[in-house]
Enzyme design. Structure first.
Site, PDB file in Angstrom:
ATOM      1  N   ARG A 184     -16.085   0.719  -1.013  1.00 48.25           N
ATOM      2  CA  ARG A 184     -15.733  -0.258  -0.251  1.00 48.25           C
ATOM      3  C   ARG A 184     -17.350  -0.652   0.590  1.00 48.25           C
ATOM      4  O   ARG A 184     -17.561  -1.551   1.018  1.00 48.25           O
ATOM      5  CB  ARG A 184     -15.778   0.249   1.033  1.00 48.25           C
ATOM      6  CG  ARG A 184     -13.860   0.076   0.976  1.00 48.25           C
ATOM      7  CD  ARG A 184     -12.955   0.626   2.688  1.00 48.25           C
ATOM      8  NE  ARG A 184     -12.629   0.206   3.708  1.00 48.25           N
ATOM      9  CZ  ARG A 184     -11.084   1.058   2.964  1.00 48.25           C
ATOM     10  NH1 ARG A 184     -10.799   1.398   1.651  1.00 48.25           N
ATOM     11  NH2 ARG A 184     -10.109   0.438   3.734  1.00 48.25           N
ATOM     12  N   LYS A 208      -3.106  -2.030  -2.331  1.00 46.74           N
ATOM     13  CA  LYS A 208      -3.489  -0.255  -3.232  1.00 46.74           C
ATOM     14  C   LYS A 208      -3.169   1.004  -3.700  1.00 46.74           C
ATOM     15  O   LYS A 208      -2.399   1.394  -4.573  1.00 46.74           O
ATOM     16  CB  LYS A 208      -4.257  -0.736  -3.233  1.00 46.74           C
ATOM     17  CG  LYS A 208      -5.994  -1.669  -2.679  1.00 46.74           C
ATOM     18  CD  LYS A 208      -7.031  -1.888  -2.284  1.00 46.74           C
ATOM     19  CE  LYS A 208      -6.925  -0.242  -0.445  1.00 46.74           C
ATOM     20  NZ  LYS A 208      -6.495  -1.657   0.357  1.00 46.74           N
ATOM     21  N   ARG A 252       4.121  -3.311   8.177  1.00 44.99           N
ATOM     22  CA  ARG A 252       3.582  -1.380   8.348  1.00 44.99           C
ATOM     23  C   ARG A 252       3.339  -0.547   9.499  1.00 44.99           C
ATOM     24  O   ARG A 252       3.803   0.108   9.512  1.00 44.99           O
ATOM     25  CB  ARG A 252       2.436  -1.338   6.853  1.00 44.99           C
ATOM     26  CG  ARG A 252       2.134  -0.211   6.744  1.00 44.99           C
ATOM     27  CD  ARG A 252       0.703  -0.075   5.339  1.00 44.99           C
ATOM     28  NE  ARG A 252      -0.136  -0.315   6.617  1.00 44.99           N
ATOM     29  CZ  ARG A 252      -1.213  -0.527   5.203  1.00 44.99           C
ATOM     30  NH1 ARG A 252      -1.088  -0.204   4.195  1.00 44.99           N
ATOM     31  NH2 ARG A 252      -2.662  -0.247   5.762  1.00 44.99           N
ATOM     32  N   ARG A 267      -0.391   4.201  12.219  1.00 40.29           N
ATOM     33  CA  ARG A 267      -1.490   3.710  12.409  1.00 40.29           C
ATOM     34  C   ARG A 267      -1.411   2.683  13.411  1.00 40.29           C
ATOM     35  O   ARG A 267      -0.896   1.803  12.953  1.00 40.29           O
ATOM     36  CB  ARG A 267      -1.702   3.144  10.697  1.00 40.29           C
ATOM     37  CG  ARG A 267      -2.211   4.389  10.206  1.00 40.29           C
ATOM     38  CD  ARG A 267      -2.492   4.289   8.781  1.00 40.29           C
ATOM     39  NE  ARG A 267      -3.607   3.242   8.588  1.00 40.29           N
ATOM     40  CZ  ARG A 267      -4.304   2.596   7.142  1.00 40.29           C
ATOM     41  NH1 ARG A 267      -3.521   2.465   6.015  1.00 40.29           N
ATOM     42  NH2 ARG A 267      -5.086   2.128   8.063  1.00 40.29           N
ATOM     43  N   ARG A 311     -10.572  -5.646  10.434  1.00 43.11           N
ATOM     44  CA  ARG A 311     -10.915  -4.980   8.680  1.00 43.11           C
ATOM     45  C   ARG A 311     -10.882  -5.824   7.534  1.00 43.11           C
ATOM     46  O   ARG A 311     -11.677  -5.766   7.137  1.00 43.11           O
ATOM     47  CB  ARG A 311      -9.456  -4.261   8.713  1.00 43.11           C
ATOM     48  CG  ARG A 311      -9.730  -3.596   9.861  1.00 43.11           C
ATOM     49  CD  ARG A 311      -8.432  -2.248   9.997  1.00 43.11           C
ATOM     50  NE  ARG A 311      -7.176  -1.908   9.006  1.00 43.11           N
ATOM     51  CZ  ARG A 311      -5.814  -2.194   8.791  1.00 43.11           C
ATOM     52  NH1 ARG A 311      -5.140  -2.293   9.931  1.00 43.11           N
ATOM     53  NH2 ARG A 311      -5.481  -1.676   7.506  1.00 43.11           N
TER      54      ARG A 311
HETATM   55  P1  ADP Z   1      -6.391  -0.296   4.222  1.00 41.95           P
HETATM   56  O1  ADP Z   1      -6.984  -0.451   2.967  1.00 41.95           O
HETATM   57  O2  ADP Z   1      -5.725  -0.800   4.890  1.00 41.95           O
HETATM   58  O3  ADP Z   1      -7.265  -0.312   5.085  1.00 41.95           O
HETATM   59  P2  ADP Z   1      -7.478   2.652   4.079  1.00 41.95           P
HETATM   60  O4  ADP Z   1      -6.702   3.779   4.408  1.00 41.95           O
HETATM   61  O5  ADP Z   1      -8.743   2.700   2.403  1.00 41.95           O
HETATM   62  O6  ADP Z   1      -6.520   1.900   4.767  1.00 41.95           O
HETATM   63  O7  ADP Z   1      -8.452   2.937   5.512  1.00 41.95           O
HETATM   64  C1  ADP Z   1      -8.579   2.670   6.513  1.00 41.95           C
HETATM   65  C2  ADP Z   1      -9.714   2.926   7.361  1.00 41.95           C
HETATM   66  O8  ADP Z   1     -10.625   3.959   6.614  1.00 41.95           O
HETATM   67  C3  ADP Z   1     -11.036   2.310   7.169  1.00 41.95           C
HETATM   68  O9  ADP Z   1     -10.738   1.182   7.791  1.00 41.95           O
HETATM   69  C4  ADP Z   1     -12.518   2.307   7.324  1.00 41.95           C
HETATM   70  O10 ADP Z   1     -12.202   3.088   9.112  1.00 41.95           O
HETATM   71  C5  ADP Z   1     -12.081   3.570   6.762  1.00 41.95           C
HETATM   72  N1  ADP Z   1     -12.052   3.900   5.193  1.00 41.95           N
HETATM   73  C6  ADP Z   1     -11.288   4.174   4.608  1.00 41.95           C
HETATM   74  N2  ADP Z   1     -12.052   5.055   3.074  1.00 41.95           N
HETATM   75  C7  ADP Z   1     -13.067   4.177   3.045  1.00 41.95           C
HETATM   76  C8  ADP Z   1     -14.717   3.949   2.850  1.00 41.95           C
HETATM   77  N3  ADP Z   1     -14.456   3.995   1.189  1.00 41.95           N
HETATM   78  N4  ADP Z   1     -15.343   3.776   3.271  1.00 41.95           N
HETATM   79  C9  ADP Z   1     -16.392   3.300   4.685  1.00 41.95           C
HETATM   80  N5  ADP Z   1     -15.201   3.762   4.847  1.00 41.95           N
HETATM   81  C10 ADP Z   1     -13.494   3.818   5.131  1.00 41.95           C
END
Ligand code: ADP
Length: 190
Positions: free
Chosen positions: A89, A14, A128, A134, A146
């Site tokens: 989400r 994404k 990654r 991370r 996840r």
């Molecule tokens: P990825 O798509 O690789 O999981 P992100 O950077 O989108 O990476 O998200 C990393 C973490 O941040 C998620 O596992 C969650 O804990 C938190 N997070 C990100 N966006 C949201 C959201 N919209 N709602 C709840 N938690 C979020």
């Protein structure tokens, strides 16, 4: 406005594709994951709350992420449109986003799912994790959590927008250019 949700499991690509889309269409990217990581780096109260939840691969509360998105959507009315990456989400987040956009006379134009199988996701995330720093990308059980959280809590967001004929699915495996072309063909039909 052109308001897109770039949707998919962790590791679907994404963030990478969002970069190309904003260049071509002049949109503003809103990544809740990036926003949360900046809060952690700045050691804010919000960052401290989110840190352990993110390390476990669980979702931060709807209130926190909706609050972050709200402040931007309300303060940036000049934008040509937004690309939401990693948000919404949960269905609650989707409903909150729909209301926020309705307040400025707007709505979601399209959700685009990048479809990638679980084995490929795990391989990409572990790879990654080697240089992203991370912690959530370095542990297989966190990665599996996840992916599970995505299936349980996030897939219903796609069903929410499908009710309004706004969900599209594209194959997320292939070269970056091939995937970008698939995304463009969805956007250019809007
Ligand atoms: P990825 O798509 O690789 O999981 P992100 O950077 O989108 O990476 O998200 C990393 C973490 O941040 C998620 O596992 C969650 O804990 C938190 N997070 C990100 N966006 C949201 C959201 N919209 N709602 C709840 N938690 C979020």
């Amino acid at each position: 406005m052109l308001n897109l949700i770039l949707f998919g499991p962790p590791g679907a690509g994404k963030g990478t594709q969002a970069q190309h889309i904003i260049e071509k269409y002049g949109l503003v990217q809103l990544s809740t994951g990036d926003m949360l990581r900046s809060q952690i780096a700045a050691k804010t109260e919000l960052g401290l709350k989110a840190q352990q939840i993110m390390a476990n691969g669980d979702l931060v509360s709807d209130e926190i992420v909706v609050g972050m998105i709200k402040s931007i959507v309300h303060n940036d009315k000049q934008a040509k449109g937004y690309i939401f990456d990693g948000f919404p989400r949960t269905v609650k987040q989707a409903q909150a986003l729909d209301s926020l956009l309705a307040e400025i006379g707007e709505g979601i134009s399209q959700l685009i799912l990048l479809d990638v199988n679980d084995d490929e996701l795990k391989a990409r995330l572990l790879n990654r994790g080697k240089d992203s720093g991370r912690a959530d990308d370095q542990d297989v059980s966190i990665i599996e959590n996840r992916i599970k959280v995505f299936k349980d809590q996030t897939i219903p967001v796609m069903e929410h927008y499908a009710k309004f004929n706004k969900s599209a699915k594209i194959e997320g495996v292939g070269s970056l250019d091939e995937i970008f072309e698939r995304i463009i063909s969805v956007i250019d039909k809007l």
